[in-house]
Motif scaffolding. Structure first.
Motif, PDB file in Angstrom:
ATOM      1  N   VAL A 110       1.127  46.247  11.398  1.00 29.73           N
ATOM      2  CA  VAL A 110       0.387  47.008  10.241  1.00 29.73           C
ATOM      3  C   VAL A 110       0.734  48.324   9.442  1.00 29.73           C
ATOM      4  O   VAL A 110       0.839  48.561   8.295  1.00 29.73           O
ATOM      5  N   GLY A 111       1.916  48.546  10.094  1.00 27.22           N
ATOM      6  CA  GLY A 111       2.882  50.040   9.466  1.00 27.22           C
ATOM      7  C   GLY A 111       3.254  49.228   8.689  1.00 27.22           C
ATOM      8  O   GLY A 111       4.243  49.406   7.466  1.00 27.22           O
ATOM      9  N   ALA A 112       3.944  48.184   8.807  1.00 30.35           N
ATOM     10  CA  ALA A 112       5.192  46.955   7.698  1.00 30.35           C
ATOM     11  C   ALA A 112       4.296  46.595   6.711  1.00 30.35           C
ATOM     12  O   ALA A 112       4.825  47.255   5.038  1.00 30.35           O
ATOM     13  N   VAL A 113       3.228  46.230   6.292  1.00 26.75           N
ATOM     14  CA  VAL A 113       2.307  45.780   5.620  1.00 26.75           C
ATOM     15  C   VAL A 113       1.955  46.767   4.603  1.00 26.75           C
ATOM     16  O   VAL A 113       1.837  46.474   3.625  1.00 26.75           O
ATOM     17  N   ILE A 114       1.750  48.258   5.128  1.00 25.78           N
ATOM     18  CA  ILE A 114       1.230  49.346   4.272  1.00 25.78           C
ATOM     19  C   ILE A 114       2.394  49.765   3.665  1.00 25.78           C
ATOM     20  O   ILE A 114       3.039  50.238   2.346  1.00 25.78           O
ATOM     21  N   ARG A 115       3.627  49.791   4.224  1.00 28.84           N
ATOM     22  CA  ARG A 115       4.837  50.025   3.576  1.00 28.84           C
ATOM     23  C   ARG A 115       5.164  50.023   3.263  1.00 28.84           C
ATOM     24  O   ARG A 115       6.130  49.943   1.599  1.00 28.84           O
ATOM     25  N   SER A 116       5.271  47.479   2.503  1.00 29.90           N
ATOM     26  CA  SER A 116       5.438  47.264   1.990  1.00 29.90           C
ATOM     27  C   SER A 116       4.139  47.020   0.943  1.00 29.90           C
ATOM     28  O   SER A 116       5.243  47.083  -1.078  1.00 29.90           O
ATOM     29  N   HIS A 117       3.249  47.577   0.759  1.00 37.46           N
ATOM     30  CA  HIS A 117       2.253  47.322  -0.221  1.00 37.46           C
ATOM     31  C   HIS A 117       2.458  48.581  -0.997  1.00 37.46           C
ATOM     32  O   HIS A 117       2.990  48.227  -1.538  1.00 37.46           O
ATOM     33  N   ARG A 118       2.785  49.757  -0.485  1.00 42.31           N
ATOM     34  CA  ARG A 118       2.945  51.240  -1.413  1.00 42.31           C
ATOM     35  C   ARG A 118       4.152  50.679  -2.432  1.00 42.31           C
ATOM     36  O   ARG A 118       4.707  51.262  -3.514  1.00 42.31           O
ATOM     37  N   ALA A 119       5.464  49.566  -1.735  1.00 42.42           N
ATOM     38  CA  ALA A 119       6.474  49.422  -2.371  1.00 42.42           C
ATOM     39  C   ALA A 119       6.205  48.347  -3.166  1.00 42.42           C
ATOM     40  O   ALA A 119       6.916  48.339  -4.445  1.00 42.42           O
ATOM     41  N   GLY A 120       5.306  47.514  -3.212  1.00 41.75           N
ATOM     42  CA  GLY A 120       5.058  46.786  -4.304  1.00 41.75           C
ATOM     43  C   GLY A 120       5.552  45.308  -3.868  1.00 41.75           C
ATOM     44  O   GLY A 120       5.455  44.313  -4.335  1.00 41.75           O
ATOM     45  N   TYR A 121       5.161  45.677  -2.749  1.00 38.60           N
ATOM     46  CA  TYR A 121       6.222  43.816  -1.754  1.00 38.60           C
ATOM     47  C   TYR A 121       4.992  43.622  -0.936  1.00 38.60           C
ATOM     48  O   TYR A 121       3.473  43.845  -0.897  1.00 38.60           O
ATOM     49  N   VAL A 122       4.729  41.837  -1.054  1.00 40.65           N
ATOM     50  CA  VAL A 122       3.888  41.517   0.091  1.00 40.65           C
ATOM     51  C   VAL A 122       5.088  41.231   1.295  1.00 40.65           C
ATOM     52  O   VAL A 122       5.690  39.501   1.304  1.00 40.65           O
ATOM     53  N   ASN A 123       4.466  41.393   2.376  1.00 44.48           N
ATOM     54  CA  ASN A 123       5.567  41.641   3.344  1.00 44.48           C
ATOM     55  C   ASN A 123       4.489  40.146   4.509  1.00 44.48           C
ATOM     56  O   ASN A 123       3.809  40.831   5.317  1.00 44.48           O
ATOM     57  N   VAL A 124       5.060  38.796   5.111  1.00 41.88           N
ATOM     58  CA  VAL A 124       4.225  38.040   4.575  1.00 41.88           C
ATOM     59  C   VAL A 124       4.353  37.995   6.751  1.00 41.88           C
ATOM     60  O   VAL A 124       3.799  37.655   7.112  1.00 41.88           O
ATOM     61  N   PRO A 125       5.887  38.361   6.928  1.00 44.73           N
ATOM     62  CA  PRO A 125       5.749  38.411   8.641  1.00 44.73           C
ATOM     63  C   PRO A 125       5.343  39.238   9.076  1.00 44.73           C
ATOM     64  O   PRO A 125       4.297  38.580  10.541  1.00 44.73           O
ATOM     65  N   ALA A 126       4.447  40.209   8.566  1.00 46.62           N
ATOM     66  CA  ALA A 126       3.525  41.434   9.134  1.00 46.62           C
ATOM     67  C   ALA A 126       2.168  41.222   9.118  1.00 46.62           C
ATOM     68  O   ALA A 126       1.503  40.741   9.845  1.00 46.62           O
ATOM     69  N   ILE A 127       1.686  40.189   7.866  1.00 45.54           N
ATOM     70  CA  ILE A 127       0.455  39.642   7.824  1.00 45.54           C
ATOM     71  C   ILE A 127       0.069  38.532   8.772  1.00 45.54           C
ATOM     72  O   ILE A 127      -0.496  38.496   9.493  1.00 45.54           O
ATOM     73  N   ILE A 128       1.459  37.844   9.180  1.00 48.13           N
ATOM     74  CA  ILE A 128       1.280  37.001   9.696  1.00 48.13           C
ATOM     75  C   ILE A 128       1.210  37.295  11.494  1.00 48.13           C
ATOM     76  O   ILE A 128       0.381  37.126  12.535  1.00 48.13           O
ATOM     77  N   GLY A 129       1.594  38.382  11.680  1.00 45.28           N
ATOM     78  CA  GLY A 129       1.810  39.007  12.974  1.00 45.28           C
ATOM     79  C   GLY A 129       0.879  39.877  13.322  1.00 45.28           C
ATOM     80  O   GLY A 129       0.375  39.589  14.544  1.00 45.28           O
ATOM     81  N   ILE A 130      -0.424  40.293  12.691  1.00 42.11           N
ATOM     82  CA  ILE A 130      -1.453  40.667  12.797  1.00 42.11           C
ATOM     83  C   ILE A 130      -2.767  39.823  13.699  1.00 42.11           C
ATOM     84  O   ILE A 130      -2.384  40.129  14.862  1.00 42.11           O
ATOM     85  N   PRO A 131      -2.511  39.004  12.910  1.00 34.96           N
ATOM     86  CA  PRO A 131      -3.734  38.338  14.172  1.00 34.96           C
ATOM     87  C   PRO A 131      -2.699  37.388  15.077  1.00 34.96           C
ATOM     88  O   PRO A 131      -3.566  37.439  15.920  1.00 34.96           O
ATOM     89  N   VAL A 132      -1.188  37.450  15.182  1.00 33.23           N
ATOM     90  CA  VAL A 132      -0.813  36.866  16.444  1.00 33.23           C
ATOM     91  C   VAL A 132      -1.364  37.672  17.618  1.00 33.23           C
ATOM     92  O   VAL A 132      -1.770  37.570  18.905  1.00 33.23           O
ATOM     93  N   ALA A 133      -0.434  39.520  17.148  1.00 34.54           N
ATOM     94  CA  ALA A 133      -0.959  40.503  17.801  1.00 34.54           C
ATOM     95  C   ALA A 133      -2.847  40.008  18.197  1.00 34.54           C
ATOM     96  O   ALA A 133      -2.917  39.752  19.564  1.00 34.54           O
ATOM     97  N   VAL A 134      -3.546  40.194  17.612  1.00 35.85           N
ATOM     98  CA  VAL A 134      -4.805  40.127  18.271  1.00 35.85           C
ATOM     99  C   VAL A 134      -4.913  39.102  18.884  1.00 35.85           C
ATOM    100  O   VAL A 134      -5.750  39.062  20.175  1.00 35.85           O
ATOM    101  N   LEU A 135      -4.638  37.699  18.681  1.00 37.09           N
ATOM    102  CA  LEU A 135      -4.557  36.608  19.805  1.00 37.09           C
ATOM    103  C   LEU A 135      -4.283  36.259  21.289  1.00 37.09           C
ATOM    104  O   LEU A 135      -5.167  36.921  21.854  1.00 37.09           O
ATOM    105  N   THR A 136      -3.597  37.354  21.427  1.00 36.87           N
ATOM    106  CA  THR A 136      -2.409  37.858  22.266  1.00 36.87           C
ATOM    107  C   THR A 136      -3.032  38.687  22.709  1.00 36.87           C
ATOM    108  O   THR A 136      -3.399  38.935  24.150  1.00 36.87           O
ATOM    109  N   MET A 137      -3.588  39.857  22.688  1.00 35.49           N
ATOM    110  CA  MET A 137      -4.091  41.059  23.335  1.00 35.49           C
ATOM    111  C   MET A 137      -5.949  40.325  23.992  1.00 35.49           C
ATOM    112  O   MET A 137      -6.381  40.325  25.009  1.00 35.49           O
TER     113      MET A 137
END
Length: 154
Positions: free
Chosen positions: A89-116
Motif C-alpha cells: 500500500v505504501g509503494a502504491v501511494i508513493r508511486s502514484h504521487r510520482a506519476g507511476y503505476v507500480n504493478v508488483p505492489a498492486i499484485i501484492g495487495i490481493p496476495v497479502a489479503v488472500l494469504t491472511m
C-alpha cells in the motif's frame, strides 16, 4: 442621512478633509458601483504567479520511487502478510504521487489479503498438526521409512 462625497475608485478621502456639501449624496441615490477611472495594471493580462509556483510543477523522477518497496512487499506478502500488505500500500501511494503505476505492489495487495485469509482459516489446523508431531512418542514410526506419520486431531 448623508455620509460625504463618494470618492473616485482608487482614491480615498482623508479623514481630516471635510466633504464638499454640494457633492454629498446618500447611498440610496447612488446608481451602482463607481465607474472605472483608470485601468488596473493587471487588466487584460495574466496576473503574476506566486513565488512558490513560479518554477512550475516538479519534474517527474527518472525512476519509480516505490518500485523496490513494491517488490519487497510482494515477497513479504507470501510470508508475513500484514507487513507485506503495508509495504504494498505504501509503494502504491508513493508511486502514484510520482506519476507511476507500480504493478508488483498492486499484485501484492490481493496476495497479502488472500494469504491472511488462508492463514486465518487453515492456521489452527496446521498448528494443531505441528503440536501433535512435536510431542515425543506420538505418531507412527516405521523403521526404514523416510518420515513418521502424525495423526490429526479431530
Amino acid at each position: 442621512m448623508t455620509y460625504g462625497p463618494v470618492p473616485r475608485y482608487g482614491h480615498q478621502t482623508q479623514p481630516w478633509q471635510q466633504p464638499d456639501p454640494a457633492n454629498v449624496r446618500s447611498w440610496s441615490q447612488q446608481s451602482g458601483p463607481p465607474a472605472w477611472t483608470e485601468r488596473p495594471a493587471w487588466a487584460g493580462a495574466q496576473p503574476p504567479a506566486p513565488p512558490w509556483m513560479a518554477a512550475g510543477p516538479p519534474a517527474r523522477p527518472d525512476r519509480d520511487p516505490g518500485q523496490v518497496m513494491g517488490i519487497v512487499g510482494l515477497v513479504l506478502a507470501f510470508v508475513f502478510s500484514l507487513i507485506g500488505l503495508a509495504c504494498c500500500v505504501g509503494a502504491v501511494i508513493r508511486s502514484h504521487r510520482a506519476g507511476y503505476v507500480n504493478v508488483p505492489a498492486i499484485i501484492g495487495i490481493p496476495v497479502a489479503v488472500l494469504t491472511m485469509i488462508i492463514s486465518a482459516v487453515f492456521g489452527p489446523t496446521i498448528s494443531a498438526m505441528i503440536a501433535d508431531c512435536l510431542v515425543p512418542g506420538s505418531g507412527i514410526y516405521v523403521p526404514g521409512a523416510p518420515a513418521a506419520t502424525c495423526p490429526v486431531r479431530p
